[in-house]
Design a protein around this motif. Structure first.
Motif, PDB file in Angstrom:
ATOM      1  N   LEU A 295       0.842  -1.193   0.000  1.00 10.60           N
ATOM      2  CA  LEU A 295       0.000   0.000   0.000  1.00 10.60           C
ATOM      3  C   LEU A 295       0.876   1.242   0.000  1.00 10.60           C
ATOM      4  O   LEU A 295       1.759   1.392   0.842  1.00 10.60           O
ATOM      5  N   TYR A 296       0.619   2.145  -0.957  1.00 11.97           N
ATOM      6  CA  TYR A 296       1.346   3.412  -1.028  1.00 11.97           C
ATOM      7  C   TYR A 296       0.324   4.537  -1.074  1.00 11.97           C
ATOM      8  O   TYR A 296      -0.508   4.599  -1.988  1.00 11.97           O
ATOM      9  N   ILE A 297       0.363   5.409  -0.084  1.00 11.20           N
ATOM     10  CA  ILE A 297      -0.559   6.533  -0.009  1.00 11.20           C
ATOM     11  C   ILE A 297       0.211   7.812  -0.300  1.00 11.20           C
ATOM     12  O   ILE A 297       1.156   8.152   0.413  1.00 11.20           O
ATOM     13  N   ALA A 298      -0.197   8.511  -1.344  1.00  7.53           N
ATOM     14  CA  ALA A 298       0.465   9.750  -1.757  1.00  7.53           C
ATOM     15  C   ALA A 298      -0.426  10.936  -1.390  1.00  7.53           C
ATOM     16  O   ALA A 298      -1.534  11.080  -1.916  1.00  7.53           O
ATOM     17  N   LEU A 299       0.073  11.780  -0.496  1.00 10.14           N
ATOM     18  CA  LEU A 299      -0.691  12.926  -0.021  1.00 10.14           C
ATOM     19  C   LEU A 299      -0.071  14.215  -0.550  1.00 10.14           C
ATOM     20  O   LEU A 299       1.077  14.539  -0.238  1.00 10.14           O
ATOM     21  N   GLY A 300      -0.831  14.939  -1.362  1.00  9.49           N
ATOM     22  CA  GLY A 300      -0.339  16.207  -1.879  1.00  9.49           C
ATOM     23  C   GLY A 300       0.860  16.078  -2.788  1.00  9.49           C
ATOM     24  O   GLY A 300       1.686  16.988  -2.873  1.00  9.49           O
ATOM     25  N   ILE A 301       0.965  14.954  -3.466  1.00  4.05           N
ATOM     26  CA  ILE A 301       2.067  14.701  -4.406  1.00  4.05           C
ATOM     27  C   ILE A 301       1.510  14.784  -5.821  1.00  4.05           C
ATOM     28  O   ILE A 301       0.567  14.066  -6.167  1.00  4.05           O
ATOM     29  N   SER A 302       2.086  15.639  -6.639  1.00 11.44           N
ATOM     30  CA  SER A 302       1.558  15.843  -7.988  1.00 11.44           C
ATOM     31  C   SER A 302       1.800  14.640  -8.893  1.00 11.44           C
ATOM     32  O   SER A 302       0.972  14.309  -9.737  1.00 11.44           O
ATOM     33  N   GLY A 303       2.957  13.976  -8.718  1.00 12.76           N
ATOM     34  CA  GLY A 303       3.253  12.790  -9.523  1.00 12.76           C
ATOM     35  C   GLY A 303       4.235  13.066 -10.642  1.00 12.76           C
ATOM     36  O   GLY A 303       4.042  12.591 -11.769  1.00 12.76           O
ATOM     37  N   ALA A 304       5.305  13.790 -10.325  1.00 12.30           N
ATOM     38  CA  ALA A 304       6.350  14.032 -11.320  1.00 12.30           C
ATOM     39  C   ALA A 304       7.001  12.708 -11.707  1.00 12.30           C
ATOM     40  O   ALA A 304       7.020  11.751 -10.916  1.00 12.30           O
ATOM     41  N   ILE A 305       7.549  12.650 -12.921  1.00 13.65           N
ATOM     42  CA  ILE A 305       8.167  11.417 -13.415  1.00 13.65           C
ATOM     43  C   ILE A 305       9.228  10.914 -12.443  1.00 13.65           C
ATOM     44  O   ILE A 305       9.341   9.711 -12.195  1.00 13.65           O
ATOM     45  N   GLN A 306       9.989  11.840 -11.881  1.00 17.91           N
ATOM     46  CA  GLN A 306      11.061  11.466 -10.960  1.00 17.91           C
ATOM     47  C   GLN A 306      10.508  10.704  -9.760  1.00 17.91           C
ATOM     48  O   GLN A 306      11.117   9.752  -9.284  1.00 17.91           O
ATOM     49  N   HIS A 307       9.350  11.101  -9.271  1.00 19.50           N
ATOM     50  CA  HIS A 307       8.747  10.423  -8.112  1.00 19.50           C
ATOM     51  C   HIS A 307       8.108   9.098  -8.519  1.00 19.50           C
ATOM     52  O   HIS A 307       8.261   8.087  -7.821  1.00 19.50           O
ATOM     53  N   LEU A 308       7.404   9.102  -9.642  1.00 19.16           N
ATOM     54  CA  LEU A 308       6.742   7.876 -10.099  1.00 19.16           C
ATOM     55  C   LEU A 308       7.738   6.748 -10.310  1.00 19.16           C
ATOM     56  O   LEU A 308       7.413   5.576 -10.089  1.00 19.16           O
ATOM     57  N   ALA A 309       8.958   7.066 -10.734  1.00 15.93           N
ATOM     58  CA  ALA A 309       9.974   6.039 -10.960  1.00 15.93           C
ATOM     59  C   ALA A 309      10.300   5.270  -9.691  1.00 15.93           C
ATOM     60  O   ALA A 309      10.764   4.127  -9.760  1.00 15.93           O
ATOM     61  N   GLY A 310      10.041   5.880  -8.545  1.00 13.68           N
ATOM     62  CA  GLY A 310      10.381   5.220  -7.286  1.00 13.68           C
ATOM     63  C   GLY A 310       9.244   4.499  -6.604  1.00 13.68           C
ATOM     64  O   GLY A 310       9.481   3.823  -5.596  1.00 13.68           O
ATOM     65  N   MET A 311       8.006   4.610  -7.140  1.00 12.85           N
ATOM     66  CA  MET A 311       6.896   3.985  -6.408  1.00 12.85           C
ATOM     67  C   MET A 311       5.821   3.354  -7.286  1.00 12.85           C
ATOM     68  O   MET A 311       4.885   2.750  -6.790  1.00 12.85           O
ATOM     69  N   LYS A 312       5.946   3.444  -8.608  1.00 12.72           N
ATOM     70  CA  LYS A 312       4.845   2.992  -9.468  1.00 12.72           C
ATOM     71  C   LYS A 312       4.662   1.475  -9.475  1.00 12.72           C
ATOM     72  O   LYS A 312       3.646   0.987  -9.975  1.00 12.72           O
ATOM     73  N   ASP A 313       5.608   0.720  -8.914  1.00 17.90           N
ATOM     74  CA  ASP A 313       5.446  -0.735  -8.829  1.00 17.90           C
ATOM     75  C   ASP A 313       4.711  -1.165  -7.567  1.00 17.90           C
ATOM     76  O   ASP A 313       4.567  -2.367  -7.305  1.00 17.90           O
TER      77      ASP A 313
END
Length: 353
Positions: A295-313
């Motif tokens: 489970l990954y809960i993202a609060l107030g995170i826009s979802g830049a490519i740099q961030h998605l690379a670390g959690m999209k799995d």
């Protein structure tokens, strides 16, 4: 009766065929060396994932444990029971207490050369990202990082996949049999952690340390952020906050109650870390930690490519953001367009019940 030149030609062909057959046997067989990293007497979770990758290659898997005297004995006992290991090597020296590339590489170079390993494998840790490229350079061999799959072929070649362009593309890389030793690190979230087998106990051999007296680098100290929460890299639940949390006090006041009630680790986007809301050790993303919790809960995170690379799995991604156009909603399994400062306290109260 054959002439002298014919006999010489026949002998050359025989020698050539024998040599090729020996090279083929060497290339097709696999004998992997796994670097087992540890902290405080416990094997790192990333090394358990690396063992699974090594097992997928096939053949023998030898584990190497190094550290200071009196610190590696407990690690050795745990490693002896790991499923998939064929044998263990251990080396102890005061200089291995805080291993750095300049002091560890000579040991690895000696071990690899004396045993002709087909693969050298480690987790994608900060330490291995420093040590393995140096080892590869000393052996005049290429190295791969962040491998997500591996397949060893009968012809001695090995095919790898690894993410590139912040995870937006997957590169397939083939190391031919002419690369006698394939050196690579694996992404821990891409492989299951190898289990223990209490009934097994592999052979342990002690090898001499290689002392380096003229190292240009010296380890001064290690500072670790202490927390009662699960480690971010291996936690099954993660609550992360972004720039929308306004400041460090609001970040802590908003995320901590939710993380506590869920038993989750706390993470942060790069924007939040750069703004000083959270420590660098909590950063999730391409230049931070790569996580894949249940489970990954993202609060107030826009979802830049740099961030998605670390959690999209992550298995389940929940996003809360008041911007309906935020890119994070493109990867989220559950999305809520709302003010997180209103929703999170309500969520905490519901979970407490």
């Amino acid at each position: 009766m054959l002439s002298r030149s014919a006999r010489l030609s026949a002998n050359n062909v025989a020698r050539f065929s024998t040599r090729n057959a020996q090279q083929l046997r060497y290339a097709s067989s696999s004998n992997s060396l796994l670097i087992i990293e540890h902290q405080n007497g416990k094997i790192d979770a990333g090394s358990l994932s690396a063992l699974t990758a090594a097992s997928q290659i096939g053949g023998e898997v030898t584990g190497l444990i190094y550290g200071a005297p009196g610190e590696i004995e407990q690690v050795i006992e745990s490693a002896k029971k790991l499923k998939g290991l064929t044998k263990l090597l251990s080396a102890s020296s005061p200089s291995y207490k805080a291993p750095i590339a300049e002091t560890i590489t000579p040991l690895l170079q000696k071990v690899v050369k004396s045993n002709s390993y087909s693969h050298v494998i480690s987790s994608q840790s900060t330490s291995s990202k420093s040590i393995l490229p140096r080892l590869a350079a000393t052996l005049d061999l290429p190295a791969l990082t962040d491998v997500t799959s591996v397949k060893h072929e009968s012809d001695g070649s090995t095919t790898f996949t690894r993410p590139i362009y912040a995870g937006n593309a997957i590169a397939t890389v083939k190391a031919p049999s002419s690369v006698t030793t394939k050196i690579f690190t694996v992404r821990g979230t891409a492989f299951d952690k190898a289990p223990s087998d209490e009934s097994s106990s592999v052979e342990v051999s002690t090898i001499d340390a290689v002392e380096v007296t003229d190292s240009p680098t010296e380890h001064i100290k290690t500072e670790l952020t202490k927390s009662d929460r699960p480690d971010l890299g291996v936690a099954s639940k993660v609550v992360s906050g972004g720039r929308a949390l306004k400041n460090a006090e609001t970040f802590k006041a908003t995320l901590d109650p939710l993380a506590d009630v869920l038993g989750a680790a706390v993470g942060a986007s790069r924007a939040a870390v750069d703004a000083g809301y959270a420590d660098n050790s909590l950063q999730v993303g391409q230049t931070g930690k790569v996580v894949a919790p249940e489970l990954y809960i993202a609060l107030g995170i826009s979802g830049a490519i740099q961030h998605l690379a670390g959690m999209k799995d992550s298995k389940m991604i929940v996003a809360i953001n008041k911007d309906p156009e935020a890119p994070i909603f493109q990867v989220a399994d559950v999305g809520l367009v709302a003010d997180l400062f209103e929703v999170v306290p309500q969520l905490v109260e519901k979970l407490k019940k």
